[in-house]
Design a protein around this motif. Sequence first.
Motif, PDB file in Angstrom:
ATOM      1  N   UNK A 118       0.823  -1.215   0.000  1.00 27.48           N
ATOM      2  CA  UNK A 118       0.000   0.000   0.000  1.00 27.48           C
ATOM      3  C   UNK A 118       0.854   1.261   0.000  1.00 27.48           C
ATOM      4  N   UNK A 119       1.933   1.262   0.780  1.00 28.71           N
ATOM      5  CA  UNK A 119       2.844   2.416   0.789  1.00 28.71           C
ATOM      6  C   UNK A 119       3.439   2.612  -0.601  1.00 28.71           C
ATOM      7  N   UNK A 120       3.796   1.512  -1.250  1.00 28.54           N
ATOM      8  CA  UNK A 120       4.395   1.579  -2.585  1.00 28.54           C
ATOM      9  C   UNK A 120       3.396   2.117  -3.608  1.00 28.54           C
ATOM     10  N   UNK A 121       2.170   1.631  -3.545  1.00 28.79           N
ATOM     11  CA  UNK A 121       1.129   2.120  -4.451  1.00 28.79           C
ATOM     12  C   UNK A 121       0.917   3.620  -4.243  1.00 28.79           C
ATOM     13  N   UNK A 122       0.812   4.030  -2.983  1.00 28.03           N
ATOM     14  CA  UNK A 122       0.624   5.451  -2.686  1.00 28.03           C
ATOM     15  C   UNK A 122       1.800   6.288  -3.176  1.00 28.03           C
ATOM     16  N   UNK A 123       3.012   5.766  -3.025  1.00 28.32           N
ATOM     17  CA  UNK A 123       4.190   6.492  -3.501  1.00 28.32           C
ATOM     18  C   UNK A 123       4.154   6.630  -5.022  1.00 28.32           C
ATOM     19  N   UNK A 124       3.753   5.560  -5.719  1.00 28.51           N
ATOM     20  CA  UNK A 124       3.647   5.640  -7.176  1.00 28.51           C
ATOM     21  C   UNK A 124       2.582   6.649  -7.599  1.00 28.51           C
ATOM     22  N   UNK A 125       1.470   6.651  -6.883  1.00 24.92           N
ATOM     23  CA  UNK A 125       0.409   7.617  -7.198  1.00 24.92           C
ATOM     24  C   UNK A 125       0.911   9.044  -6.986  1.00 24.92           C
ATOM     25  N   UNK A 126       1.643   9.253  -5.897  1.00 26.29           N
ATOM     26  CA  UNK A 126       2.201  10.586  -5.639  1.00 26.29           C
ATOM     27  C   UNK A 126       3.180  10.982  -6.729  1.00 26.29           C
ATOM     28  N   UNK A 127       4.030  10.031  -7.130  1.00 28.65           N
ATOM     29  CA  UNK A 127       4.978  10.312  -8.202  1.00 28.65           C
ATOM     30  C   UNK A 127       4.256  10.629  -9.504  1.00 28.65           C
ATOM     31  N   UNK A 128       3.183   9.899  -9.753  1.00 30.80           N
ATOM     32  CA  UNK A 128       2.413  10.108 -10.979  1.00 30.80           C
ATOM     33  C   UNK A 128       1.786  11.502 -10.977  1.00 30.80           C
ATOM     34  N   UNK A 129       1.258  11.910  -9.840  1.00 35.06           N
ATOM     35  CA  UNK A 129       0.659  13.240  -9.741  1.00 35.06           C
ATOM     36  C   UNK A 129       1.703  14.321  -9.979  1.00 35.06           C
ATOM     37  N   UNK A 176      -0.115   4.297 -14.413  1.00 38.24           N
ATOM     38  CA  UNK A 176       0.080   3.302 -13.351  1.00 38.24           C
ATOM     39  C   UNK A 176      -0.646   2.026 -13.741  1.00 38.24           C
ATOM     40  N   UNK A 177       0.083   0.935 -13.779  1.00 38.46           N
ATOM     41  CA  UNK A 177      -0.480  -0.352 -14.170  1.00 38.46           C
ATOM     42  C   UNK A 177      -0.941  -1.101 -12.931  1.00 38.46           C
ATOM     43  N   UNK A 178      -2.264  -1.265 -12.738  1.00 37.84           N
ATOM     44  CA  UNK A 178      -2.751  -1.967 -11.548  1.00 37.84           C
ATOM     45  C   UNK A 178      -2.274  -3.410 -11.461  1.00 37.84           C
ATOM     46  N   UNK A 179      -2.003  -4.059 -12.614  1.00 39.98           N
ATOM     47  CA  UNK A 179      -1.486  -5.431 -12.607  1.00 39.98           C
ATOM     48  C   UNK A 179      -0.118  -5.506 -11.959  1.00 39.98           C
ATOM     49  N   UNK A 180       0.632  -4.393 -11.968  1.00 39.18           N
ATOM     50  CA  UNK A 180       1.991  -4.394 -11.422  1.00 39.18           C
ATOM     51  C   UNK A 180       1.996  -4.548  -9.907  1.00 39.18           C
ATOM     52  N   UNK A 181       0.923  -4.180  -9.249  1.00 37.87           N
ATOM     53  CA  UNK A 181       0.900  -4.236  -7.788  1.00 37.87           C
ATOM     54  C   UNK A 181      -0.179  -5.160  -7.241  1.00 37.87           C
ATOM     55  N   UNK A 182      -0.953  -5.774  -8.102  1.00 40.28           N
ATOM     56  CA  UNK A 182      -1.989  -6.692  -7.652  1.00 40.28           C
ATOM     57  C   UNK A 182      -1.982  -7.918  -8.551  1.00 40.28           C
TER      58      UNK A 182
END
Length: 192
Positions: free
Chosen positions: A82-93, A101-107
């Motif tokens: 979850x921390x990693x997903x949130x960090x990627x979302x922040x980076x994307x923003x 962001x590819x959801x398959x990459x984290x799920x």
Amino acid sequence: MGIDKKDKIFPEGIRSNYSSLKDLFYTYHKKLVYYAMQIVGDQSLADDLVQEVFIHVSQWPESHFFREEDHIRNYLYKAVKNQSINALKDLKKNASKMEELDPEAVQGPTALHRLIQSEIVSMVYEAMKSLPEGCRTVAELSYLEGKSNKEVADILGVTVNTVKTQKQRSLKLLKLRIDPEVFTLFLILINC
């Protein structure tokens, strides 16, 4: 020498392999950093994310800890994911040219693959600790850090042939020290 009251994370009577936050940290830190790095693609960011999870865990009251090791491990991996997903979302923003962001990459299967890969690397890393120093250094640089034979030779100031020899020797020794199935999976990972 007993455990300091502030280091104790489990109430008396709860059976667990972890008597302190330090034990929990040493058991899972490397695995979790590797797992996070597979998601975010950056070693220092992955280390920071795992550190944040452990800081959060250190602030829990004793009554919040789970009674079984599987629950603790599952919580840590899920929190890091979850921390990693949130960090990627922040980076994307924050980055205008960042890829979608590819959801398959984290799920799903990819996330499970990364979890298994993290556990395998952790087992191999533990086995590498018992290798002779030269072998261990070459193996860590080659297999865990993904450096080429030439890069390893340049870093260590040895010939490429020495690196190749040390790599072969380390594989022979690792084969003797770890489970055959884990060794086979490790070979698959390093040859991908």
